[in-house]
Design a protein around this motif. Structure first.
Motif, PDB file in Angstrom:
ATOM      1  N   LEU A   1      26.010  35.944 -23.071  1.00  0.00           N
ATOM      2  CA  LEU A   1      24.662  35.405 -23.253  1.00  0.00           C
ATOM      3  C   LEU A   1      23.933  36.007 -24.442  1.00  0.00           C
ATOM      4  O   LEU A   1      24.093  37.182 -24.741  1.00  0.00           O
ATOM      5  CB  LEU A   1      23.825  35.669 -21.995  1.00  0.00           C
ATOM      6  CG  LEU A   1      24.333  35.044 -20.701  1.00  0.00           C
ATOM      7  CD1 LEU A   1      23.482  35.507 -19.527  1.00  0.00           C
ATOM      8  CD2 LEU A   1      24.342  33.536 -20.798  1.00  0.00           C
ATOM      9  N   GLU A   2      23.116  35.174 -25.081  1.00  0.00           N
ATOM     10  CA  GLU A   2      22.188  35.655 -26.102  1.00  0.00           C
ATOM     11  C   GLU A   2      20.811  35.732 -25.444  1.00  0.00           C
ATOM     12  O   GLU A   2      20.669  35.430 -24.261  1.00  0.00           O
ATOM     13  CB  GLU A   2      22.208  34.709 -27.300  1.00  0.00           C
ATOM     14  CG  GLU A   2      23.555  34.764 -28.019  1.00  0.00           C
ATOM     15  CD  GLU A   2      23.564  33.978 -29.308  1.00  0.00           C
ATOM     16  OE1 GLU A   2      22.476  33.713 -29.841  1.00  0.00           O
ATOM     17  OE2 GLU A   2      24.662  33.640 -29.759  1.00  0.00           O
ATOM     18  N   GLU A   3      19.784  36.099 -26.194  1.00  0.00           N
ATOM     19  CA  GLU A   3      18.470  36.369 -25.605  1.00  0.00           C
ATOM     20  C   GLU A   3      17.938  35.267 -24.694  1.00  0.00           C
ATOM     21  O   GLU A   3      17.507  35.560 -23.579  1.00  0.00           O
ATOM     22  CB  GLU A   3      17.454  36.701 -26.689  1.00  0.00           C
ATOM     23  CG  GLU A   3      16.149  37.206 -26.112  1.00  0.00           C
ATOM     24  CD  GLU A   3      15.216  37.771 -27.166  1.00  0.00           C
ATOM     25  OE1 GLU A   3      14.013  37.653 -26.950  1.00  0.00           O
ATOM     26  OE2 GLU A   3      15.690  38.292 -28.186  1.00  0.00           O
TER      27      GLU A   3
ATOM     28  N   GLY B   1      19.684  45.656 -26.074  1.00  0.00           N
ATOM     29  CA  GLY B   1      20.930  46.330 -26.450  1.00  0.00           C
ATOM     30  C   GLY B   1      22.051  46.014 -25.492  1.00  0.00           C
ATOM     31  O   GLY B   1      22.128  44.912 -24.945  1.00  0.00           O
ATOM     32  N   SER B   2      22.901  46.997 -25.277  1.00  0.00           N
ATOM     33  CA  SER B   2      24.052  46.848 -24.392  1.00  0.00           C
ATOM     34  C   SER B   2      23.998  47.906 -23.299  1.00  0.00           C
ATOM     35  O   SER B   2      24.796  48.848 -23.293  1.00  0.00           O
ATOM     36  CB  SER B   2      25.351  46.987 -25.185  1.00  0.00           C
ATOM     37  OG  SER B   2      25.420  46.010 -26.194  1.00  0.00           O
ATOM     38  N   PRO B   3      23.054  47.769 -22.369  1.00  0.00           N
ATOM     39  CA  PRO B   3      22.925  48.788 -21.334  1.00  0.00           C
ATOM     40  C   PRO B   3      24.120  48.783 -20.382  1.00  0.00           C
ATOM     41  O   PRO B   3      24.704  47.734 -20.115  1.00  0.00           O
ATOM     42  CB  PRO B   3      21.647  48.395 -20.597  1.00  0.00           C
ATOM     43  CG  PRO B   3      21.572  46.923 -20.776  1.00  0.00           C
ATOM     44  CD  PRO B   3      22.129  46.665 -22.153  1.00  0.00           C
TER      45      PRO B   3
ATOM     46  N   LEU C   1      17.181  35.887 -20.657  1.00  0.00           N
ATOM     47  CA  LEU C   1      15.890  35.626 -20.012  1.00  0.00           C
ATOM     48  C   LEU C   1      16.052  34.653 -18.844  1.00  0.00           C
ATOM     49  O   LEU C   1      15.455  34.838 -17.782  1.00  0.00           O
ATOM     50  CB  LEU C   1      14.889  35.075 -21.025  1.00  0.00           C
ATOM     51  CG  LEU C   1      14.450  36.049 -22.117  1.00  0.00           C
ATOM     52  CD1 LEU C   1      13.595  35.334 -23.158  1.00  0.00           C
ATOM     53  CD2 LEU C   1      13.709  37.231 -21.532  1.00  0.00           C
ATOM     54  N   ALA C   2      16.848  33.623 -19.043  1.00  0.00           N
ATOM     55  CA  ALA C   2      17.082  32.640 -17.981  1.00  0.00           C
ATOM     56  C   ALA C   2      17.791  33.279 -16.792  1.00  0.00           C
ATOM     57  O   ALA C   2      17.452  32.999 -15.640  1.00  0.00           O
ATOM     58  CB  ALA C   2      17.891  31.456 -18.522  1.00  0.00           C
ATOM     59  N   GLU C   3      18.759  34.142 -17.057  1.00  0.00           N
ATOM     60  CA  GLU C   3      19.482  34.800 -15.965  1.00  0.00           C
ATOM     61  C   GLU C   3      18.572  35.771 -15.230  1.00  0.00           C
ATOM     62  O   GLU C   3      18.632  35.881 -14.006  1.00  0.00           O
ATOM     63  CB  GLU C   3      20.728  35.518 -16.481  1.00  0.00           C
ATOM     64  CG  GLU C   3      21.551  36.171 -15.400  1.00  0.00           C
ATOM     65  CD  GLU C   3      22.053  35.234 -14.307  1.00  0.00           C
ATOM     66  OE1 GLU C   3      22.321  35.722 -13.195  1.00  0.00           O
ATOM     67  OE2 GLU C   3      22.188  34.020 -14.553  1.00  0.00           O
TER      68      GLU C   3
END
Length: 104
Positions: free
Chosen positions: A30-32, A72-74, A36-38
């Motif tokens: 997913l991108e931004e 980021g990539s948490p 947000l949707a998820e």
């Protein structure tokens, strides 16, 4: 040989369990806008769980929603892989310091 295309059950009328993907796998695709949707989907799922009296499941959904909002990539918290939702200090630690800076 197995087909790479999803079958009818995977696309139309598939149960949510059949389509489950671990949040780390999903996030990688997913991108931004999708993140947000998820996050919104997780929140709504949490609301449904809460309405049905499933507090631990609702907490898991809400904390997962917050994880999808992190920049980021948490790393996905191990505590969210448990059957019982984290509480107290364990839950608070997943929320971070409560401050978000523009570069995070």
């Amino acid at each position: 040989a197995a087909s790479a295309e999803p079958g009818p059950a995977a696309t139309a009328g598939a149960s949510p369990r059949a389509a489950y993907r671990h949040p780390t796998e999903l996030r990688a695709t997913l991108e931004e806008p999708g993140l947000l949707a998820e996050a919104a989907r997780q929140k709504e799922q949490g609301n449904e769980m809460l309405a049905n009296g499933l507090l631990d499941a609702a907490t898991q959904c809400y904390l997962t929603a917050l994880w999808f909002l992190r920049r980021g990539s948490p790393t996905y918290p191990k505590a969210l892989n448990l059957q019982i939702a984290p509480a107290g200090e364990a839950a608070a630690s997943l929320l971070g310091g409560g401050r978000v800076s523009p570069d995070q």
